[in-house]
Design an enzyme around this catalytic site. Structure first.
Site, PDB file in Angstrom:
ATOM      1  N   ARG A  62       5.347   7.103   0.706  1.00 38.97           N
ATOM      2  CA  ARG A  62       4.622   6.715   1.920  1.00 38.97           C
ATOM      3  C   ARG A  62       5.536   6.803   3.130  1.00 38.97           C
ATOM      4  O   ARG A  62       6.737   6.531   3.047  1.00 38.97           O
ATOM      5  CB  ARG A  62       4.084   5.288   1.756  1.00 38.97           C
ATOM      6  CG  ARG A  62       3.603   4.669   3.045  1.00 38.97           C
ATOM      7  CD  ARG A  62       3.077   3.250   2.856  1.00 38.97           C
ATOM      8  NE  ARG A  62       3.154   2.534   4.124  1.00 38.97           N
ATOM      9  CZ  ARG A  62       2.815   1.271   4.298  1.00 38.97           C
ATOM     10  NH1 ARG A  62       2.371   0.562   3.292  1.00 38.97           N
ATOM     11  NH2 ARG A  62       2.937   0.702   5.485  1.00 38.97           N
ATOM     12  N   THR A 111       0.847  -1.178   0.000  1.00 37.67           N
ATOM     13  CA  THR A 111       0.000   0.000   0.000  1.00 37.67           C
ATOM     14  C   THR A 111       0.889   1.237   0.000  1.00 37.67           C
ATOM     15  O   THR A 111       1.898   1.241   0.721  1.00 37.67           O
ATOM     16  CB  THR A 111      -0.857  -0.002   1.279  1.00 37.67           C
ATOM     17  OG1 THR A 111      -1.550  -1.254   1.325  1.00 37.67           O
ATOM     18  CG2 THR A 111      -1.856   1.144   1.311  1.00 37.67           C
ATOM     19  N   GLU A 124       9.783  -7.142  -1.911  1.00 35.68           N
ATOM     20  CA  GLU A 124      10.301  -6.053  -2.736  1.00 35.68           C
ATOM     21  C   GLU A 124      11.784  -6.280  -3.023  1.00 35.68           C
ATOM     22  O   GLU A 124      12.276  -5.921  -4.093  1.00 35.68           O
ATOM     23  CB  GLU A 124      10.108  -4.713  -2.040  1.00 35.68           C
ATOM     24  CG  GLU A 124       8.665  -4.256  -1.953  1.00 35.68           C
ATOM     25  CD  GLU A 124       7.948  -4.746  -0.708  1.00 35.68           C
ATOM     26  OE1 GLU A 124       8.541  -5.587   0.025  1.00 35.68           O
ATOM     27  OE2 GLU A 124       6.825  -4.302  -0.435  1.00 35.68           O
ATOM     28  N   ASN A 139      -4.420  -8.436   3.607  1.00 40.84           N
ATOM     29  CA  ASN A 139      -4.471  -7.031   3.995  1.00 40.84           C
ATOM     30  C   ASN A 139      -4.351  -6.085   2.808  1.00 40.84           C
ATOM     31  O   ASN A 139      -4.977  -5.042   2.776  1.00 40.84           O
ATOM     32  CB  ASN A 139      -3.361  -6.743   5.005  1.00 40.84           C
ATOM     33  CG  ASN A 139      -3.512  -5.393   5.653  1.00 40.84           C
ATOM     34  OD1 ASN A 139      -4.597  -5.033   6.074  1.00 40.84           O
ATOM     35  ND2 ASN A 139      -2.435  -4.639   5.714  1.00 40.84           N
TER      36      ASN A 139
END
Lengths: 324, 1214
Positions: B124, B41, B74, B1020
């Site tokens: 973020r 996210t 990642e 999630n």
């Protein structure tokens, strides 16, 4: 020896048709059924309620969980195909491509517009005919028999008007005035009457207090009800007649034909014995006819109908006469 | 043309209405050949879209479908990309935050090797004292040293445009680009933009640069070597060899920006200045905040102020000359605003760069400024903190001061270090022609989805510019969503929430008692309320405050009973299209008929793939909605006597009143710095003060029917149905409706028994009713618990529940049995979390806290369990009456095994220390107590209790001692009581990103317990596949159904021989679940429990979760077993199968769940293949396990001599 018959206006080499069931769900089995000599195939039913129910369930399950968390707008990939009758239609197309024998689609609608629109889709997908599964649970105390019958007649009339392929109606044996109802269907142009729907086996688990439902195969004892109904209608309706349920042996086929059936739809016999059994039945049918010197099925079709036997009351109240 | 998502309608002038994630991804996809992805996210949608497009056969500019590879982390994605670049592919990826940090090692390599590459980053917040999924620049700023170019987009249009410029410029400059835009504020903002065509992209991308990239590819046909190791003699020089490329980079970007402008008319620069050409005060800023400053500057310049804004676009390489050149000569003072925090630095990064640029250019040719500008530094917008024109104004005001603060913050109230600027909230930019609408909805009611459609309709069908932004609360069940919609004849630069709305809709009637929905209604606004029942009675049902607001603000008030209409048409709780129709019907943004036709078109587009019946019903409610909409006549005076109820009970502790309640009311922005602890520590047990009243129906217990099995309590995901046994005298003062019955089983003979529901905490999920096995024999549809409407029960049951909670708890030392039933008499120390209604994970956590909660440490991997476990405002982990309870913390997604392992190391260290001290002080403590303390058997609750008593006795003795050692022992004494360390996380953690660490922890012999809540996807982040995803399941990143089977993590772990392993499914065999938890805990070594967790991402009604678990086990899809190394000592096979031979029910299992069923729909043959494979795999698995369960291995007792023929320590036990 001539086993030819005609069902729903479609000429068939013999009356052994595969009835509506899961047998035709698998393409390999479909091909095998044709190879073993099935005269025609009826697919399992497209249930409107199932289709719409699954669409709505899918909608609620995916949409209700979506757009409620900042991290995930959804939990599923975008669906690739619409949840609709497409799956059935696609299967119908594939079956049509896979085999040369006539393929009859089966439809169990719920709403009037559902019956008609789905029947059109079945026609467009290449069905050679449509079998309407006219079932009513009869559990609503506020709906009269007359209303239920009127609705069914209306459905058949509208579907007949809406599509160009033949339409048959599969009936349950639970009509008070069965002959009258069949005649009304005949009057709105139904091309065939399928006698009869079989019900799932119901049982009650007396410890867990649950209703158990299972599929139980038929046997020849179920034939009698159908023989009588065919015998009543034979020669009196222009619709062709199919007997479904209880046809297990070559003799059963002979009896069905004599009662007036144009075809017999086989399900349990094949489920029990495999597709190859079609060939066995076919051979036995020929052997029996040869032994008793029948040259064609057409000769015997309906010879034991109400119209042609001297004492139709033999079919009536049989148990009363025998035991009282 | 390989266009973007089909659902996005376009208008003839190539305008599209999309969010920035889609805007960036649509470019990245078209210019890439290899896309390696991992969800995080707020970047996940970019990865999802690319995977989806590839899956559907969309092609890039060169007619080829890009290779899209979902990786395990990642770090994995960065490694794959590094490889792809070395092998000559055009590559991209998408990430954010800690995910970006995991890429840093490879970023250095990719840049060091001058590989053209672009990553698109939704900037973020990095987790520090707390995790945050929202936006700031801390992640991007951590990459300054990597050698990547940093290019910043401020808006949705720029995210689209700069994506193209970045790819083109990277190819030409050979320097990799990190293209970023603000997480959520930009990434999730929907706006109308001009779309770049394939030809636009072709005009930018240099084919010769692509050729050159290909030429450099590693190939055995023309081999070179890269990745060498260099020594002091050459490394330095070689590192400097790339300098010229960096020197050239800014020029290349400028040239491409010009080419871009010639083609599109949109001109960008390395830095862009907006404002008065003679400005004296200038703000320097990058990101979405720059647009808000731009809007404010326009306003202030209109008011005659000499102000301006400099937007930084190319942040690295930072062109000092271009920067200074863009500033007006008249500039006297500059405020540099950073959206990041570098603690301890002389200033945050952009500020330092500006200072350096000004300093280094000061002595250059010619004097640029009339006077050398004064520079001050501000920090704003961390974690998407609101940044409004009023705040911008306060910065300009500060610049006007004679002695402005050199360092400040803006947007918060800092009453500790007093860094913050005050601002005047009444300051607004003039926006008379901007339509503003606010919608309050519930996650499950589809409000956000409908509003996304609405904003697209307005964007496409009018000339207006549009903006849609959507705010969610932090719960997964019953989340409140607020949609902010703007439309305007001018471009919208307002990158902040609407605080003055001309239209306010409240889609849930209950909200009027929870939040002040009219707080932001403008004077004369229109208010639309979904109100059940007769519209004539609506006014009287409003609280007094709301009536007053409606009268004072002269609000026009409309109401509709949308739920009744939805029910009438068979739409369940989906009211979104009804409310959407009313919005268009009242707002007049479009003519009614036109609007309705567009809504229907959009229904067709959005839901067409869900089926014609879905479309039909949605359209039907649209047709019926306006007829049922009523304008409510507003009386001249308030008539209500009731006020809006308080947010939390007056009994709540001070902190909850002063902090939690403020956050619950949506006013957390007002809390000053001093309200918070300095290190992110937060009190536990606050969820109980938030009474959410989500359930329309709640379970009601019938003691006459109940067989007292406690299954309802065990399966409850929210600890909202509980069981207790207690002595009769406790009942003395019970409320009149409190239910109680004699306890039947012998262990607590004579006690009373109650099943009690927490009426305001239950989410109404129905799991409990579905598992209840007890039926009324004369009326089987009536069970021992039955759902009944909550509202009429609420008051009585609230009193009953309070009474129930105050009944004495069962003494843990006297607990007779700790099985699935007995455990439910123990107090759950995990309650009322924000997990989804019917969650399949939380029952395990609740059980864990019941069994070991008062001595439990939990290390929780990031994921669902860390969100419902620790997302503020409220905390579900709580304490018992002694104040003991689970100690919980979350580190990261990838390192949780190591994190929890650290807990164990510390505990072992503390235990060693405390034992040493006990021995040192033995003479003072007394030999008996010392012996007992050090040799205590703590295998059961009675043993734990006895040890706690000994520690108490020890402390008493220590009070008499006055030595440093005694004080230290007093401090550490509680470590003499056994602690239980649990490493908790989902399958994404255990199977994928954290597997390396998990494996390492398993390979050690420390006593840790690992609980994997296996939902078989990354729940999630929205259901992306993991290695736990089973064969044939459709998930994001595996839309066509996963083509390989689930990794057998349990089997892998068991091969160590010293690891306790269990696979459990509470819905299938509760007794085995409880047993496995206890065995794992009692095993003195690593234990792994893999727990089947049904999840909304499986696509069926969660009320059936337990039944589906049962089917999973019966069909052999999910095996149940316990592998206990202790059995080896006894000469037994360590594996114990807890399930029977698979029944041929795999088809039934798979067809029950949408994730499998969609494949059958799309491709029956593929489904059949999956089905056959899954059935065969279930049988093979059972057979394999069965053989393992009967193997004979040589055993030896602990302490026995190692047999000469031992093959190492593979299968020995402690």
């Amino acid at each position: 020896m001539n086993l030819n018959t005609k069902y729903l206006g479609i000429p068939l080499p013999h009356p052994l048709v595969v009835g509506s069931s899961s047998l035709t769900n698998d393409l390999d089995t479909v091909r095998q059924l044709e190879d073993e000599g099935a005269a025609a195939l009826v697919l399992r039913s497209l249930h409107e309620e199932e289709v719409t129910g699954e669409q709505m369930d899918g909608f609620f399950n995916s949409e209700n969980s979506g757009e409620s968390s900042a991290e995930a707008a959804s939990y599923f990939p975008e669906p690739e195909l619409a949840l609709g009758p497409d799956e059935y239609l696609e299967h119908l197309r594939r079956v049509k491509q896979a085999v040369a024998v006539p393929v009859i689609a089966s439809l169990c609608g719920r709403s009037t517009c559902g019956w008609i629109s789905y029947a059109r889709l079945l026609e467009q997908a290449g069905a050679d005919a449509v079998e309407l599964d006219l079932y009513h649970s009869a559990s609503d105390a506020l709906t009269s028999a007359a209303e239920v019958e009127a609705q069914m007649i209306e459905v058949v009339r509208e579907v007949k008007q809406g599509i160009n392929i033949p339409v048959s109606a599969k009936l349950s044996p639970l009509f008070t005035a069965f002959a009258n109802f069949a005649h009304q269907l005949d009057a709105v142009g139904v091309d065939g009457l399928v006698l009869f729907t079989r019900f799932h086996k119901l049982d009650i688990d007396v410890v867990e207090l649950e209703v158990l439902r299972s599929l139980q195969l038929s046997d020849s004892s179920e034939l009698q009800l159908r023989l009588r109904a065919a015998a009543v209608l034979s020669g009196r309706v222009s619709a062709s007649i199919a007997i479904a349920g209880g046809v297990h042996t070559a003799l059963d086929v002979i009896k069905a034909t004599m009662a007036g059936a144009n075809v017999t739809q086989l399900i349990s016999a094949i489920l029990k014995n495999g597709p190859r059994y079609l060939r066995t039945l076919h051979n036995e049918l020929r052997e029996w006819m040869a032994a008793y010197e029948w040259s064609s099925l057409e000769e015997m079709r309906g010879n034991m109908s109400f119209q042609r036997i001297p004492n139709p009351s033999a079919y009536e109240r049989a148990t009363y006469r025998m035991f009282h | 043309m390989s266009e973007i998502r089909e659902t996005t309608a376009k208008v003839s002038n190539n305008k599209i209405t999309i969010d920035a994630n889609e805007a960036a991804a649509s470019v990245a996809f078209r210019v890439s050949e290899v896309i390696a992805i991992f969800p995080i996210t707020p970047s996940s949608p970019m990865a999802e879209l690319c995977e989806e497009w590839a899956n559907r056969g969309k092609t890039n500019l060169w007619g080829v479908i890009p290779e899209v590879a979902a990786m395990q982390s990642e770090g994995g994605a960065a490694g794959a990309l590094h490889g792809a670049l070395q092998a000559g592919a055009l590559s991209t990826t998408f990430t954010a935050s800690q995910g970006l940090l995991l890429m840093i090692p490879n970023m250095y390599k990719i840049a060091g090797e001058l590989s053209p590459f672009v990553m698109h980053v939704t900037a973020r917040t990095l987790a520090t004292h707390a995790l945050s999924i929202f936006g700031d620049h801390s992640d991007v700023m951590a990459c300054r040293q990597t050698g990547f170019v940093l290019l910043c987009s401020n808006s949705v249009q720029e995210a689209h445009d700069f994506a193209a410029i970045a790819h083109a410029a990277s190819l030409e400059s050979r320097i990799p680009f990190l293209h970023f835009f603000d997480g959520f504020r930009t990434s999730h903002e929907v706006a109308k933009i001009d779309q770049l065509s394939d030809d636009d992209l072709r005009s930018l991308i240099s084919e010769s640069a692509i050729d050159a990239h290909r030429q450099r590819a590693l190939t055995p046909d023309k081999p070179v070597i890269r990745g060498t190791a260099q020594n002091p003699d050459v490394f330095f020089q070689a590192r400097e060899a790339a300098n010229l490329f960096y020197d050239a980079c800014a020029g290349i970007v400028v040239r491409l920006m010009r080419t871009f402008a010639e083609r599109t008319g949109r001109q960008y620069g390395l830095f862009d200045y907006e404002g008065d050409p003679e400005a004296e005060r200038v703000i320097v800023i990058m990101g979405s905040g720059a647009e808000t400053v731009h809007e404010t500057v326009d306003e202030l310049v209109g008011r005659g102020e000499k102000v301006g804004v400099l937007k930084v676009r190319l942040y690295r390489p930072f062109s000092q000359s271009a920067f200074v050149a863009m500033l007006p000569q008249s500039t006297r003072s500059i405020a540099v605003l950073d959206r990041t925090k570098e603690p301890g630095a002389p200033g945050d990064p952009l500020y330092l760069d500006v200072m350096t640029a000004l300093g280094e250019t000061r002595g250059g040719t010619g004097r640029h400024f009339n006077v050398e500008p004064q520079v001050i530094a501000g920090r704003y917008g961390l974690s998407s903190k609101e940044f409004t024109p009023a705040m911008v104004k306060s910065v300009f005001d500060e610049l006007n001061k004679e002695n402005p603060r050199r360092h400040f913050t803006v947007g918060i109230i800092d009453d500790v270090t007093h860094l913050s600027l005050a601002w005047d909230p009444s300051f607004r930019t003039k926006a008379d022609d901007v339509s503003t609408s606010l919608f309050y909805g519930l996650g499950a009611d589809g409000t956000v989805g409908a509003n996304k459609n609405s904003i697209k309709i307005i964007g496409q069908e009018t000339e207006q510019f549009v903006q849609g932004y959507f705010v969610y609360d932090s719960k997964k069940s019953g989340a409140i969503t607020v949609s902010h919609l703007r439309s305007s004849p001018r471009p919208i630069r307002s990158a902040y929430l609407i605080d003055r709305a001309g239209f306010v809709a409240c889609h849930q009637f209950d909200f009027i008692d929870k939040i002040d929905v009219l707080e932001y209604a403008a004077k004369g606004a229109v208010f639309l309320l979904n109100a059940p029942g007769d519209s004539g009675l609506v006014w009287d049902r409003l609280p007094q405050e709301m009536q007053q607001q409606i009268i004072d603000k002269e609000i026009r008030f409309f109401a509709i009973d949308a739920y009744a209409l939805a029910k009438q048409v068979g739409m369940g709780g989906r009211i979104n299209t009804i409310m959407q129709t009313c919005f268009f019907g009242i707002s007049g943004i479009l003519p009614r008929d036109e609007a309705i036709s567009h809504i229907k078109k959009s229904i067709e587009k959005t839901y067409g793939k869900r089926g014609p019946e879905v479309v039909r019903r949605n359209c039907e409610v649209v047709d019926l909605a306006l007829a049922q909409l009523h304008e409510i006549k507003v009386p001249a005076a308030v008539s209500a006597t009731r006020m809006r109820p308080p947010i939390v009970s007056a009994l709540a502790p001070d902190f909850v009143q002063k902090v939690t309640a403020v956050m619950l009311a949506g006013k957390g922005d007002l809390l000053p710095v001093s309200a918070f602890t300095v290190d992110g520590t937060w009190p536990v047990g606050t969820a109980k003060w938030e009474k959410r009243n989500l359930a329309l129906e709640i379970p009601v217990w019938d003691p006459k029917i109940c067989i007292q099995c406690n299954q309802c309590a065990l399966v409850c995901p929210h600890s909202a149905i509980r069981a207790k046994v207690y002595d009769e005298p406790s009942l003395a003062s019970s409320p009149s409706t409190f239910k109680s019955t004699a306890y039947r089983a012998p262990e607590y003979k004579g006690k009373l028994f109650t099943i009690q529901v927490a009426p305001e905490d239950c989410t109404g999920c129905n799991l409990c009713v579905n598992v209840c096995p007890a039926k009324d024999r004369t009326n089987p549809k009536h069970k021992a618990i039955n759902m009944e409407p909550q509202a009429p029960l609420r008051d009585n049951e609230r009193a009953n529940y309070d009474f129930f909670l105050n009944l004495p708890e069962l003494d843990r030392a006297e607990v007779v049995r700790l099985d699935h039933k007995g455990s439910q008499f123990l107090e759950p120390l995990f309650e009322y979390s924000g997990a989804c209604a019917g969650c399949g994970e939380t029952p395990y956590l609740k059980l864990l806290t019941q069994l070991f909660g008062d001595r439990l440490l939990i290390a929780n991997a990031t994921g669902c369990s860390s969100i419902y476990g620790g997302n503020l405002p409220t905390t579900p982990y709580t304490t018992n009456r002694e104040g003991r309870g689970p100690a919980w913390s979350n580190s990261l997604f990838e390192d949780n095994a190591e994190f929890g392992f650290g807990f164990r190391l510390a505990l072992d260290a503390h235990q060693n220390a405390v034992r040493t001290l006990v021995l040192h002080l033995a003479s003072d403590i007394g030999d008996d107590l010392v012996t007992d303390l050090l040799n205590a058997n703590q295998d059961n609750e009675a043993g734990i209790f006895a040890q706690r008593e000994r520690v108490r006795a020890l402390r008493e003795k220590l009070t008499a001692l006055n030595s440093a050692e005694a004080r230290k022992l007093d401090q550490l004494a509680d470590y003499l009581v056994k602690k239980s360390v649990w490493l908790v996380g989902g399958d994404g953690w255990a199977y994928d990103i954290g597997y390396g660490g998990l494996d390492h922890v398993l390979a050690n012999r420390r006593n840790v317990n690992i609980l994997v809540l296996d939902t078989e996807v990354y729940s999630n982040t929205g259901g992306q596949q993991s290695k736990a995803t089973p064969l044939g399941a459709s998930a994001k990143f595996a839309a066509g159904g996963k083509s390989v089977g689930k990794k057998d993590l349990g089997l892998l772990a068991s091969m160590y021989g010293h690891v306790y392993v269990a696979r459990v499914a509470f819905g299938a065999k509760m007794v085995q679940t409880a047993q496995a938890f206890q065995e794992a805990e009692s095993y003195d070594g690593p234990s792994l429990i893999i727990a089947y967790s049904h999840c909304i991402a499986h696509g069926y009604d969660m009320a059936q979760g337990a039944a589906q678990q049962k089917l999973a086990v019966e069909s052999g899809v999910w095996p149940l077993y316990r592998f206990d190394p202790r059995r080896l000592v006894k000469g037994e096979a360590p594996l114990n199968l807890d399930y029977g031979p698979p029944k041929p029910k795999v088809a039934e299992y798979m067809r029950n769940e949408s994730r499998f069923r969609v494949i059958e729909r799309a491709d029956p043959a593929r489904f059949k293949h999956f089905l056959d494979e899954a059935q065969a795999a279930a049988e093979r698995r059972y057979s394999g396990y069965q053989q393992l369960a009967t193997i004979k291995l040589p055993s030896r007792e602990p302490g026995e001599e190692e047999p000469a023929s031992s093959n190492g320590d593979g299968l020995e036990t402690k």
